[in-house]
Design a protein around this motif. Structure first.
Motif, PDB file in Angstrom:
ATOM      1  N   VAL A   1      40.095  59.574  65.139  1.00 12.83           N
ATOM      2  CA  VAL A   1      41.138  59.017  65.831  1.00 12.83           C
ATOM      3  C   VAL A   1      40.387  58.387  67.138  1.00 12.83           C
ATOM      4  O   VAL A   1      39.943  59.138  67.795  1.00 12.83           O
ATOM      5  N   LYS A   2      40.806  57.204  67.549  1.00 13.69           N
ATOM      6  CA  LYS A   2      40.162  56.466  68.666  1.00 13.69           C
ATOM      7  C   LYS A   2      41.632  55.702  69.283  1.00 13.69           C
ATOM      8  O   LYS A   2      42.466  55.394  68.682  1.00 13.69           O
ATOM      9  N   LEU A   3      41.454  55.299  70.526  1.00 13.27           N
ATOM     10  CA  LEU A   3      42.314  54.273  71.262  1.00 13.27           C
ATOM     11  C   LEU A   3      42.371  53.043  70.218  1.00 13.27           C
ATOM     12  O   LEU A   3      41.377  52.735  69.679  1.00 13.27           O
ATOM     13  N   GLY A   4      43.597  52.862  70.008  1.00 16.28           N
ATOM     14  CA  GLY A   4      43.945  51.857  69.197  1.00 16.28           C
ATOM     15  C   GLY A   4      44.247  52.184  67.786  1.00 16.28           C
ATOM     16  O   GLY A   4      44.638  51.312  67.015  1.00 16.28           O
ATOM     17  N   SER A   5      43.956  53.347  67.290  1.00 14.86           N
ATOM     18  CA  SER A   5      44.265  53.931  66.011  1.00 14.86           C
ATOM     19  C   SER A   5      45.613  54.055  65.850  1.00 14.86           C
ATOM     20  O   SER A   5      46.275  54.525  66.697  1.00 14.86           O
ATOM     21  N   THR A   6      46.058  53.815  64.545  1.00 15.42           N
ATOM     22  CA  THR A   6      47.514  54.188  64.252  1.00 15.42           C
ATOM     23  C   THR A   6      47.272  55.549  63.201  1.00 15.42           C
ATOM     24  O   THR A   6      46.455  55.383  62.501  1.00 15.42           O
ATOM     25  N   VAL A   7      48.025  56.645  63.679  1.00 17.22           N
ATOM     26  CA  VAL A   7      47.909  57.750  63.149  1.00 17.22           C
ATOM     27  C   VAL A   7      49.097  58.320  62.363  1.00 17.22           C
ATOM     28  O   VAL A   7      50.152  58.306  62.973  1.00 17.22           O
ATOM     29  N   LYS A   8      49.029  58.674  61.244  1.00 16.12           N
ATOM     30  CA  LYS A   8      50.136  59.346  60.577  1.00 16.12           C
ATOM     31  C   LYS A   8      50.078  61.075  60.551  1.00 16.12           C
ATOM     32  O   LYS A   8      48.936  61.405  59.930  1.00 16.12           O
ATOM     33  N   ILE A   9      50.821  61.483  61.147  1.00 13.66           N
ATOM     34  CA  ILE A   9      50.681  63.101  61.469  1.00 13.66           C
ATOM     35  C   ILE A   9      51.913  63.897  60.668  1.00 13.66           C
ATOM     36  O   ILE A   9      52.930  63.268  60.550  1.00 13.66           O
ATOM     37  N   LEU A  10      51.564  65.199  60.545  1.00 17.25           N
ATOM     38  CA  LEU A  10      52.509  66.139  59.940  1.00 17.25           C
ATOM     39  C   LEU A  10      52.834  67.154  61.144  1.00 17.25           C
ATOM     40  O   LEU A  10      51.887  67.822  61.501  1.00 17.25           O
ATOM     41  N   ASP A  11      54.119  67.121  61.695  1.00 17.63           N
ATOM     42  CA  ASP A  11      54.406  68.403  62.572  1.00 17.63           C
ATOM     43  C   ASP A  11      54.339  69.596  61.780  1.00 17.63           C
ATOM     44  O   ASP A  11      55.508  69.581  60.835  1.00 17.63           O
ATOM     45  N   MET A  12      53.409  70.712  61.931  1.00 20.39           N
ATOM     46  CA  MET A  12      53.479  71.727  61.207  1.00 20.39           C
ATOM     47  C   MET A  12      54.715  72.580  61.350  1.00 20.39           C
ATOM     48  O   MET A  12      55.222  73.582  60.383  1.00 20.39           O
ATOM     49  N   GLU A  13      55.303  72.558  62.593  1.00 18.62           N
ATOM     50  CA  GLU A  13      56.418  73.491  62.836  1.00 18.62           C
ATOM     51  C   GLU A  13      57.790  72.873  62.331  1.00 18.62           C
ATOM     52  O   GLU A  13      58.457  73.473  61.510  1.00 18.62           O
ATOM     53  N   SER A  14      58.017  71.655  62.347  1.00 20.04           N
ATOM     54  CA  SER A  14      59.191  70.789  61.779  1.00 20.04           C
ATOM     55  C   SER A  14      59.040  70.352  60.527  1.00 20.04           C
ATOM     56  O   SER A  14      59.978  69.835  59.956  1.00 20.04           O
ATOM     57  N   ASN A  15      57.902  70.253  59.947  1.00 22.69           N
ATOM     58  CA  ASN A  15      57.316  69.478  58.571  1.00 22.69           C
ATOM     59  C   ASN A  15      57.913  68.318  58.603  1.00 22.69           C
ATOM     60  O   ASN A  15      58.401  67.786  57.511  1.00 22.69           O
ATOM     61  N   THR A  16      57.806  67.523  59.887  1.00 23.53           N
ATOM     62  CA  THR A  16      58.298  66.014  59.814  1.00 23.53           C
ATOM     63  C   THR A  16      57.029  65.388  59.819  1.00 23.53           C
ATOM     64  O   THR A  16      56.168  65.456  60.576  1.00 23.53           O
ATOM     65  N   GLU A  17      57.018  64.092  59.257  1.00 25.86           N
ATOM     66  CA  GLU A  17      55.745  63.237  59.508  1.00 25.86           C
ATOM     67  C   GLU A  17      56.415  61.996  60.450  1.00 25.86           C
ATOM     68  O   GLU A  17      57.538  61.548  60.752  1.00 25.86           O
ATOM     69  N   GLU A  18      55.235  61.642  61.179  1.00 24.86           N
ATOM     70  CA  GLU A  18      55.465  60.799  62.279  1.00 24.86           C
ATOM     71  C   GLU A  18      54.514  59.911  62.475  1.00 24.86           C
ATOM     72  O   GLU A  18      53.058  60.186  61.954  1.00 24.86           O
ATOM     73  N   VAL A  19      54.369  58.772  62.734  1.00 27.13           N
ATOM     74  CA  VAL A  19      53.401  57.526  62.986  1.00 27.13           C
ATOM     75  C   VAL A  19      53.334  57.287  64.284  1.00 27.13           C
ATOM     76  O   VAL A  19      54.134  56.851  64.934  1.00 27.13           O
ATOM     77  N   TYR A  20      52.223  57.137  64.936  1.00 26.67           N
ATOM     78  CA  TYR A  20      51.933  56.682  66.360  1.00 26.67           C
ATOM     79  C   TYR A  20      50.310  56.030  66.543  1.00 26.67           C
ATOM     80  O   TYR A  20      49.625  56.048  65.764  1.00 26.67           O
ATOM     81  N   THR A  21      50.495  54.919  67.415  1.00 28.86           N
ATOM     82  CA  THR A  21      49.371  54.169  67.725  1.00 28.86           C
ATOM     83  C   THR A  21      48.936  54.576  68.971  1.00 28.86           C
ATOM     84  O   THR A  21      49.900  54.669  69.964  1.00 28.86           O
ATOM     85  N   ILE A  22      47.612  55.260  69.085  1.00 30.86           N
ATOM     86  CA  ILE A  22      47.236  55.667  70.473  1.00 30.86           C
ATOM     87  C   ILE A  22      46.829  54.288  71.334  1.00 30.86           C
ATOM     88  O   ILE A  22      45.960  53.690  71.116  1.00 30.86           O
ATOM     89  N   VAL A  23      47.393  54.304  72.521  1.00 26.21           N
ATOM     90  CA  VAL A  23      47.357  53.037  73.569  1.00 26.21           C
ATOM     91  C   VAL A  23      47.066  53.478  74.927  1.00 26.21           C
ATOM     92  O   VAL A  23      47.359  54.825  75.089  1.00 26.21           O
TER      93      VAL A  23
END
Length: 160
Positions: free
Chosen positions: A90-112
């Motif tokens: 993961v670097k600046l400009g990357s789009t990352v799909k993550i899983l929140d381990m507590e809530s078990n929800t997936e989220e997608v973010y772009t690091i800017v």
């Protein structure tokens, strides 16, 4: 004279700054000048609320223009080609799909950079605790988000 802080932005973010500056210089500033002229035409400036409001708006507009000029002059454009080549971390400009381990929800973010941050639209500032935890991580890693009251873990599912 102190060295100005670099403004980290994507190519699109840089263009948005340039467009906003152009708009402020050529449209908003001209509107303020017209407002000031109309307020002056009303006569006595000492008790003229329209004139006071126009002067306050002028000050805000000029401050924003200075901010934009500084950000553009000190822009460090994220090399998105490097981000795309290096899909391993993961670097600046990357789009990352993550899983929140507590809530078990997936989220997608772009690091800017912080100037472009818009969390409601998936653009996460590189200065946030989540982005700090994600940076330099790989698919499958489970970094812990710290620098907050209740740290939590996320799992990196995909890097684009």
């Amino acid at each position: 004279m102190a060295q100005e802080e670099k403004t980290v932005v994507t190519k699109e973010g840089y263009q948005e700054l340039v467009n906003e500056l152009d708009h402020m210089l050529h449209e908003v500033r001209q509107d303020v000048i017209r407002e000031l002229q109309e307020a002056r035409a009303q006569g006595d400036l000492s008790e003229n609320a329209d004139y006071d409001a126009a002067r306050e708006r002028q000050a805000r507009v000029e401050a924003r223009i200075r901010d934009l000029e500084s950000m553009i002059a000190n822009a460090q454009i994220i090399d998105e080609k490097d981000s795309k080549k290096s899909k391993k971390t993961v670097k600046l400009g990357s789009t990352v799909k993550i899983l929140d381990m507590e809530s078990n929800t997936e989220e997608v973010y772009t690091i800017v950079g912080s100037v472009e941050a818009d969390p409601l639209n998936g653009k996460l500032s590189n200065l946030t605790p989540l982005a700090i935890a994600l940076l330099d991580s790989k698919v499958g890693d489970t970094p812990t988000v710290t620098q907050i009251e209740e740290p939590y873990k996320v799992k990196i599912l995909e890097i684009k």
